[in-house]
Design an enzyme around this catalytic site. Sequence first.
Site, PDB file in Angstrom:
ATOM      1  N   ASP A  92     -30.394  37.220  -5.538  1.00 11.63           N
ATOM      2  CA  ASP A  92     -29.104  37.151  -6.236  1.00 11.63           C
ATOM      3  C   ASP A  92     -28.598  35.717  -6.245  1.00 11.63           C
ATOM      4  OD1 ASP A  92     -29.223  39.882  -6.278  1.00 11.63           O
ATOM      5  OD2 ASP A  92     -27.988  40.090  -4.477  1.00 11.63           O
TER       6      ASP A  92
HETATM    7  N1  URA Z   1     -31.154  42.177  -1.581  1.00  9.21           N
HETATM    8  C1  URA Z   1     -29.995  41.796  -2.153  1.00  9.21           C
HETATM    9  O1  URA Z   1     -29.013  42.536  -2.132  1.00  9.21           O
HETATM   10  N2  URA Z   1     -29.945  40.585  -2.726  1.00  9.21           N
HETATM   11  C2  URA Z   1     -30.976  39.733  -2.750  1.00  9.21           C
HETATM   12  O2  URA Z   1     -30.854  38.640  -3.286  1.00  9.21           O
HETATM   13  C3  URA Z   1     -32.178  40.145  -2.150  1.00  9.21           C
HETATM   14  C4  URA Z   1     -32.247  41.377  -1.579  1.00  9.21           C
END
Ligand code: URA
Length: 244
Positions: free
Chosen positions: A103
Amino acid sequence: MRLNRYLARAGVASRRKSDDLILAGSVRVNGKVVDLPGSGVYPGRDRVQVDGREVGLPDSFQYVLLNKRVGTLVTRSDDRSRTTVFDGVDNLRPATVAVGRLDRDTTGVLLLTDDGEIAHRLMHPSFEVEKLYEAVVVGMPDEAELERLRRGVRLEDGLTAPARVRLLKRGGRRPGAIRLEIGLHEGRKRQVRQMCAAVGHPVKSLERVVFAGLTTDGLALGEYRQLAPDEVSGLLSLTGIERR
Ligand code: URA
């Protein structure tokens, strides 16, 4: 080299999907359609095209290990010109992509490569590559909530697979923070954030600390380095790829 392997190494598709492309008549070798999956090619001598587009093997691949910083997108180009993880990396090859997604506000280990075969395998659930996360969460989860995270949490797209979850000791870089270590083999969208929220402890910050055995040791946020040859060999053996 078998044609399906050549196509996988060139980053066209997995070997199985390459067989489908071959059977569908999408692949030409030296101008002629080759529709037998077992066919062979000589890299560097034969001209291979998929749907009219020429595909070739690079002499060697690029493998960059990045410590992703907060606020960067995992995409090669953003239509709103926001900062991407590729912006700060020099000498990127055109075909280099990120292996999996993080993310925008997740930090930590991100592998960038133009080795299509390895990228595909590292992302494929059947290879069960472990991703280890450290999440700072709101509130203190009790043992029953930790156990729910371990056994599986129902998300919109179904139950999550068993996960390794433990509460980390307080202290370290963030004194007072409540930190969970979460090891997953899956890679669903915003999985850690969704899992923690589902048990009532939303994530405040998230870092991927290990991916396929790689860590960001020695790299500050935003810094990157090329993988060493033994690290590349490690990834090849982890994903069952044999290369001479
Ligand atoms: N899980 C998440 O919620 N975000 C990420 O970036 C990776 C795994």
